[in-house]
Scaffold this active site. Structure first.
Site, PDB file in Angstrom:
ATOM      1  N   ASP A 135      64.507  -3.513   3.402  1.00 55.02           N
ATOM      2  CA  ASP A 135      66.061  -3.653   4.260  1.00 55.02           C
ATOM      3  C   ASP A 135      67.487  -4.039   3.403  1.00 55.02           C
ATOM      4  OD1 ASP A 135      65.991  -6.489   4.097  1.00 55.02           O
ATOM      5  OD2 ASP A 135      66.429  -6.795   5.962  1.00 55.02           O
ATOM      6  N   HIS A 137      60.694  -7.225   3.204  1.00 58.00           N
ATOM      7  CA  HIS A 137      60.034  -7.017   2.234  1.00 58.00           C
ATOM      8  C   HIS A 137      58.072  -7.150   2.756  1.00 58.00           C
ATOM      9  CE1 HIS A 137      59.854 -11.356   2.730  1.00 58.00           C
ATOM     10  NE2 HIS A 137      59.133 -11.407   2.928  1.00 58.00           N
TER      11      HIS A 137
HETATM   12  C1  G1P Z   1      61.839 -15.869   4.146  1.00 60.42           C
HETATM   13  C2  G1P Z   1      62.516 -16.931   3.157  1.00 60.42           C
HETATM   14  C3  G1P Z   1      63.909 -16.860   3.632  1.00 60.42           C
HETATM   15  C4  G1P Z   1      64.785 -16.007   3.931  1.00 60.42           C
HETATM   16  C5  G1P Z   1      63.991 -15.505   5.144  1.00 60.42           C
HETATM   17  C6  G1P Z   1      64.114 -14.058   5.786  1.00 60.42           C
HETATM   18  O1  G1P Z   1      61.714 -17.272   4.898  1.00 60.42           O
HETATM   19  O2  G1P Z   1      61.710 -18.300   2.334  1.00 60.42           O
HETATM   20  O3  G1P Z   1      65.068 -17.772   2.670  1.00 60.42           O
HETATM   21  O4  G1P Z   1      66.110 -16.106   4.773  1.00 60.42           O
HETATM   22  O5  G1P Z   1      62.396 -15.384   4.563  1.00 60.42           O
HETATM   23  O6  G1P Z   1      64.505 -13.333   4.588  1.00 60.42           O
HETATM   24  P1  G1P Z   1      60.027 -18.064   5.273  1.00 60.42           P
HETATM   25  O7  G1P Z   1      59.367 -17.081   5.614  1.00 60.42           O
HETATM   26  O8  G1P Z   1      60.293 -18.872   4.261  1.00 60.42           O
HETATM   27  O9  G1P Z   1      60.739 -18.784   6.549  1.00 60.42           O
HETATM   28 ZN    ZN Z   2      64.980  -8.738   3.374  1.00 61.85          ZN
END
Ligand code: G1P
Ligand code: ZN
Length: 543
Positions: free
Chosen positions: A279, A114
């Protein structure tokens, strides 16, 4: 055709985070940067001679360039075949499916999820193994070790190859298959869900809005929701993947998907609203004036999944990431199935899914999925909701209210403090860790701490241990606060504060979430001194 071995020297910043290597595009565009990483990946796999790889990404800036470089390196390294989504496109769950369905060696997914895209945005690469899931830590660690000692890489010095037409051809000894990114994914969805029932629901006048946020899910949602299930043309908005995601930040949360939230809380709201991320692995679901927040969504889906043909036999177990609310735990208890608590990051679900211990899993960060692939899957979650609505005859607000009436409500929110000074953030967490032993038994603002720790996970399948996964503070009355630092950001540090409180009193179920959590929010600041240390008076994002 010239196969060349080029000399190179290591970069010092190629350590993989929660979701592979994620950096600014400008970092990836440095000479040899991508090449070093790809060769290190190949080396870490023990070479890729004879391997069958899947390649695709979310369509952001540098996706095509990276696809070309990887194809030329794959052929030079003796890869047997490369299956590539047309124009280098594949959503993350679609890539996972292709790896599994066609028994490939693994896949290279080009995405920074994202994170903002474009020339000044982010880019990322992750490797998924033969089970279709993110490579486990032992592989990501091995890749990092290789990046530190790389001396040369192999590549074909040739003009770009054709990735625009559905076609199969040879590049040296490597077979290249350019495939439709949507087809196999759609077939899988048709097997899991009752498309006839959803089609009937939509034909009866049930209206849908899907916001693809100019990222990868546009083509998938158009094909499935509009062309197959009969949603009116235009139900899918921002449907063309753009190099810079049209300047949007495709992170489906109340801040970045504000247009959708506004619509769903307006007089012209359709019956159902949803969005995915860059994605295609995340999702949010809304009904009129109702947000099915991710932790609640996981609980509702677990309670009702049996209404979809793919889960008609029931669910073996569920897993949630540690900071995800315990709403699903209550459902699991009532279904008498196990509920696992794993560290943040989808890779931790892989072993449980492979071992057949769990059928559904989810994270508070808008990720929900099942054993159909080894990634979270945005459109899958949307279709499961639609299938449940079609089968139960209840819309989103009714499903939510009924759920809370039956199970009680876990009020939940995540407060993110983005782009903090790295040192300040690290110190804040280090000091919190130091405080853990003194916290138990303390009363903070009338809230009694019953336990505190730094989450350490032992994988029940392979016994591997992951420590320091987040500071957890539990209070009397089933409340908790969790502090952890993000592993996916590319600028400074992001502090995530997760707040949760259970409410069983029927009179209080419709309270405003932030109000319901106000005492915990205040306690979080007292415990971690967030505002005085960071100078921030409020979070950057509340979700
Ligand atoms: C973040 C989200 C987590 C997810 C990851 C990948 O990670 O909190 O749940 O699995 O993105 O999409 P973080 O930035 O907290 O390490
Ligand atoms: Zn994603």
């Amino acid at each position: 055709m010239t196969l060349t071995t080029l000399k190179t020297t290591p970069f010092d910043d190629q350590k993989l985070g929660t979701s592979g290597l994620r950096k600014k595009v400008s970092v990836f565009r440095q000479p040899d940067y991508l090449e070093n990483f790809i060769q290190s990946l190949f080396n870490a796999l023990g070479g890729v001679e004879g391997a069958d790889l899947v390649i695709g990404g979310d369509g952001r800036f540098y996706n095509r360039r990276a696809t070309q470089i990887i194809l030329k390196m794959a052929a030079a390294n003796g890869v047997a075949s490369a299956t590539v989504g047309r124009n280098g496109l594949l959503s993350t769950p679609a890539a996972s499916n292709i790896i599994r369905k066609y028994k490939k060696t693994g896949g290279i997914i080009l995405s920074a999820s994202h994170n903002p895209a474009g020339e000044n945005g982010d880019f990322g690469i992750k490797y998924n193994s033969s089970n279709g899931g993110p490579a486990p830590e032992k592989i990501t660690d091995a890749i990092f070790e290789e990046t530190k000692k790389i001396t040369d890489y192999k590549i074909l010095e040739i003009p770009d190859v054709d990735i625009e037409h559905l076609n199969s051809y040879k590049l040296m000894d490597m077979d290249i298959h350019i495939i439709d990114p949507v087809e196999d994914y759609q077939l899988m969805m048709e097997e899991i869900f009752d498309f006839d029932a959803i089609r009937k629901l939509i034909a009866s006048g049930f209206t849908v809005r899907f916001d693809a946020m100019n990222a990868i899910t546009g083509p998938y949602a158009k094909a499935i929701l509009e062309r197959t299930l009969g949603a009116a043309e235009g139900s899918v908005v921002n449907a063309v993947p753009l190099l810079d995601f049209g300047g949007l930040h495709p992170d489906p949360n109340p801040v970045h998907a504000k247009a959708l939230f506004d619509l769903m809380h307006s007089d012209s709201a359709p019956d159902f609203g949803a969005a995915s991320d860059g994605d295609g692995d995340r999702n949010i679901v809304l009904g009129r004036n109702t947000y099915a927040a991710p932790s609640d969504s996981l609980a509702v889906l677990t309670a009702n999944a049996h209404l979809a043909p793919g889960y008609a036999k029931g669910i073996k177990g569920v897993a949630r990431s540690m900071p995800t609310s315990a709403a699903v735990d209550r459902v699991a208890k009532s279904l008498n199935i196990p509920c696992f608590e794993t560290p943040t990051g989808w890779k931790f679900f892989g072993n449980l899914l492979d071992a057949g211990e769990v059928t559904l899993c989810g994270e508070e960060s808008a990720g929900t999925g099942s054993d159909h692939v080894r990634e979270k899957d945005g459109l899958w979650a949307v279709l499961l909701w639609l299938n449940i609505i079609a089968a139960s005859g209840k819309n989103v607000p009714e499903l939510m209210t009924d759920h809370w009436a039956k199970f009680g409500r876990n009020f939940y929110s995540r407060h993110d403090y983005e782009n903090l000074d790295l040192e300040t953030a690290n110190k804040l967490i280090a000091d919190l860790r130091g405080k853990i032993p003194s916290l138990a038994g303390k009363t903070i603002d009338g809230l009694k701490v019953v336990a505190a720790d730094d989450f350490c996970y032992t994988d029940p399948v392979d016994g591997s241990v992951s420590s320091h996964q987040g500071v957890r503070i539990y209070f009397k009355g089933e409340s908790r606060i969790i502090f952890r630092l993000s592993g996916t950001g590319t600028e400074g540090a992001t502090l995530r504060v997760y707040l949760e409180r259970f409410e069983g009193n029927k009179e209080k179920l419709s309270m405003n979430t932030q109000d319901a959590l106000a005492p915990l929010i205040a306690a979080a600041d007292k415990i971690a001194n967030i505002s005085s240390r960071t100078g921030r008076v409020e979070p950057s994002v509340i979700s």
